[in-house]
Design an enzyme around this catalytic site. Structure first.
Site, mmCIF file in Angstrom:
data_model
loop_
_atom_site.group_PDB
_atom_site.id
_atom_site.type_symbol
_atom_site.label_atom_id
_atom_site.label_comp_id
_atom_site.label_asym_id
_atom_site.label_seq_id
_atom_site.Cartn_x
_atom_site.Cartn_y
_atom_site.Cartn_z
ATOM 1 N N LYS A 115 -79.215 -34.460 -32.342
ATOM 2 C CA LYS A 115 -80.401 -35.188 -32.829
ATOM 3 C C LYS A 115 -81.559 -34.244 -33.098
ATOM 4 C CE LYS A 115 -79.190 -39.791 -32.110
ATOM 5 N NZ LYS A 115 -79.446 -41.160 -31.835
ATOM 6 N N LYS A 197 -68.838 -38.717 -36.646
ATOM 7 C CA LYS A 197 -68.883 -40.068 -36.069
ATOM 8 C C LYS A 197 -69.583 -41.052 -37.022
ATOM 9 C CE LYS A 197 -72.006 -41.619 -33.108
ATOM 10 N NZ LYS A 197 -72.774 -42.295 -32.053
ATOM 11 N N LYS A 200 -75.032 -45.601 -36.954
ATOM 12 C CA LYS A 200 -75.877 -46.596 -37.623
ATOM 13 C C LYS A 200 -77.081 -45.964 -38.299
ATOM 14 C CE LYS A 200 -77.142 -48.781 -33.408
ATOM 15 N NZ LYS A 200 -77.737 -47.885 -32.403
HETATM 16 P P1 ATP Z 1 -77.672 -43.845 -33.606
HETATM 17 O O1 ATP Z 1 -77.090 -43.525 -34.934
HETATM 18 O O2 ATP Z 1 -79.005 -44.517 -33.664
HETATM 19 O O3 ATP Z 1 -77.621 -42.700 -32.622
HETATM 20 P P2 ATP Z 1 -75.215 -45.094 -32.766
HETATM 21 O O4 ATP Z 1 -74.581 -45.760 -33.936
HETATM 22 O O5 ATP Z 1 -74.615 -43.825 -32.279
HETATM 23 O O6 ATP Z 1 -76.762 -44.966 -32.988
HETATM 24 P P3 ATP Z 1 -75.775 -46.302 -30.166
HETATM 25 O O7 ATP Z 1 -76.770 -47.387 -30.017
HETATM 26 O O8 ATP Z 1 -76.209 -44.948 -29.757
HETATM 27 O O9 ATP Z 1 -75.188 -46.212 -31.637
HETATM 28 O O10 ATP Z 1 -74.454 -46.705 -29.392
HETATM 29 C C1 ATP Z 1 -74.134 -47.956 -28.857
HETATM 30 C C2 ATP Z 1 -72.725 -47.929 -28.343
HETATM 31 O O11 ATP Z 1 -71.815 -47.802 -29.448
HETATM 32 C C3 ATP Z 1 -72.406 -46.752 -27.413
HETATM 33 O O12 ATP Z 1 -71.565 -47.186 -26.370
HETATM 34 C C4 ATP Z 1 -71.671 -45.774 -28.289
HETATM 35 O O13 ATP Z 1 -70.784 -44.951 -27.568
HETATM 36 C C5 ATP Z 1 -70.911 -46.718 -29.215
HETATM 37 N N1 ATP Z 1 -70.642 -46.093 -30.510
HETATM 38 C C6 ATP Z 1 -71.567 -45.673 -31.409
HETATM 39 N N2 ATP Z 1 -70.963 -45.173 -32.506
HETATM 40 C C7 ATP Z 1 -69.623 -45.260 -32.285
HETATM 41 C C8 ATP Z 1 -68.478 -44.900 -33.050
HETATM 42 N N3 ATP Z 1 -68.592 -44.348 -34.249
HETATM 43 N N4 ATP Z 1 -67.255 -45.143 -32.522
HETATM 44 C C9 ATP Z 1 -67.131 -45.723 -31.300
HETATM 45 N N5 ATP Z 1 -68.172 -46.080 -30.524
HETATM 46 C C10 ATP Z 1 -69.409 -45.864 -30.996
#
Ligand code: ATP
Ligand code: LTN
Length: 331
Positions: A115, A197, A200
């Site tokens: 980040k 990965k 969002k």
């Molecule tokens: P950001 O992009 O804002 O960092 P993010 O999409 O990584 O957000 P988080 O809110 O950080 O989402 O994660 C919420 C949950 O979703 C966590 O348990 C995280 O491990 C899971 N998660 C996020 N992205 C993935 C993915 N691509 N595959 C599986 N699990 C995920």
């Protein structure tokens, strides 16, 4: 443990529209614990502000994330659903735990490194101490298990280290939590770059399938997904794009990789991508229907967050008081 029940805690940031990565890696697993565990599912708005947010969007997404929790099967009568900033004990314990977390430990966190590379103009102290706030979230409720995607494993391990350090310095205070990472869906990859990965906050909306995308959009995104120049649908080390689509298809249909290979033997990528899109859209349709119903009733959502915060505060206060006594605060 709280009473005679084991405890589950997890959180999702209202930092964007939720993706099928959030759904498959986290949200869809949450309801498994509703019957037997004492469950806490939090919308972690304080974590979200470690990256700049537009205030009106953060507010809207906080409601939306709560509505998605419920739409994914979390009954507010059986699960404590609330917003992190509504329970001040999170911020209080986080400060205390900062004094039991080492600078070096935080510097090793890969999410911080990723980040800060992505937001080089805003490497704030909150981004650095993010995992201590997450440890406070978890430890406040004497949590036994934390269902998350694989990217959060390192943070839960840090929470374990902090808990052990504190317990050893004083006496048993915190339950030491375990991460629960379901193998299927633990890391859904970007459709544009399957080595990355799915996230969002990705700027390329074609790389990401959102839980609320309509069927045509979902099918279009899967059709465009980056794959390779081979034609066979089989799981192989060199085939990141196909592996990712097979994982997604497997999650939505329950089929094994062997069954998927047999189903698509002799058929092309086009057919397979369409099938993945349809399976995904069909599985999400009931979640979307429930979500739309919930979002039209803001008063209901406000009531859920208010009750959730009251219930969470009760348990959080208990732990916080115990911690304050142990470290020598006058209470
Ligand atoms: P950001 O992009 O804002 O960092 P993010 O999409 O990584 O957000 P988080 O809110 O950080 O989402 O994660 C919420 C949950 O979703 C966590 O348990 C995280 O491990 C899971 N998660 C996020 N992205 C993935 C993915 N691509 N595959 C599986 N699990 C995920
Ligand atoms: N850091 C997590 C969100 C999160 C969380 C938590 C997950 C905040 N607090 C406590 C599990 C338990 C993320 O970025 N996905």
């Amino acid at each position: 443990m709280l009473g005679d029940k084991k405890v589950t805690f997890s959180g999702v940031q209202p930092s964007g529209n939720l993706t099928i990565g959030n759904y498959l890696g986290a949200l869809r697993n949450f309801s498994k614990y509703s019957e037997e565990f004492q469950t806490f599912y939090c919308v972690v708005d304080m974590h979200a502000i470690t990256v700049r947010q537009i205030p009106a969007e953060l507010r809207r997404r906080t409601y939306e994330t709560l509505a998605l929790y419920i739409a994914c099967g979390l009954d507010p009568e059986k699960n404590c659903l609330y917003v992190q900033s509504h329970v001040p004990a999170h911020a209080e314990l986080s400060w205390i735990l900062n004094c039991y977390t080492m600078f070096g430990e935080l510097g090793r966190m890969t999410q911080f490194k990723d980040k800060s590379a992505k937001h080089a103009d805003n490497i704030n102290a909150g981004l650095f101490t993010y995992p201590t706030l997450m440890a406070a979230d978890i430890l406040l409720y004497q949590t036994d298990v934390v269902p998350v995607g694989i990217d959060q494993k390192q943070h839960v391990e840090l929470a374990r280290n902090i808990a052990n350090r504190f317990n050893q310095a004083y006496s048993e205070t915190f339950t030491v939590p375990e991460p629960i990472i379901e193998k299927s869906g633990m890391k859904i990859m970007s459709l544009a770059d399957p080595t990355k990965k799915m996230s969002k906050s990705d700027e390329n909306t074609n790389a990401v399938v959102y839980i609320l995308d309509d069927k045509d959009t979902i099918i279009r995104k899967f059709k465009r997904a980056v794959t390779d120049s081979d034609t066979e649908i089989r799981y192989a080390e060199s085939k990141d794009g196909i592996n990712n689509l097979m994982s997604i298809y497997s999650c939505f249909t329950g089929k094994s990789f062997g069954e998927i290979e047999a189903e698509f033997a002799g058929r092309g990528y086009g057919d397979f991508k369409l099938a993945v899109g349809e399976a995904c859209a069909d599985a999400l349709a009931p979640v979307q229907a429930k979500y739309n119903e919930l979002l039209s009733d803001k008063a209901y959502l406000e009531n859920v967050m208010k009750n959730g915060a009251e219930q969470a505060s009760y348990f959080a206060r208990k732990t916080l008081t115990k911690v304050k006594k142990k470290i020598g605060f006058v209470i």
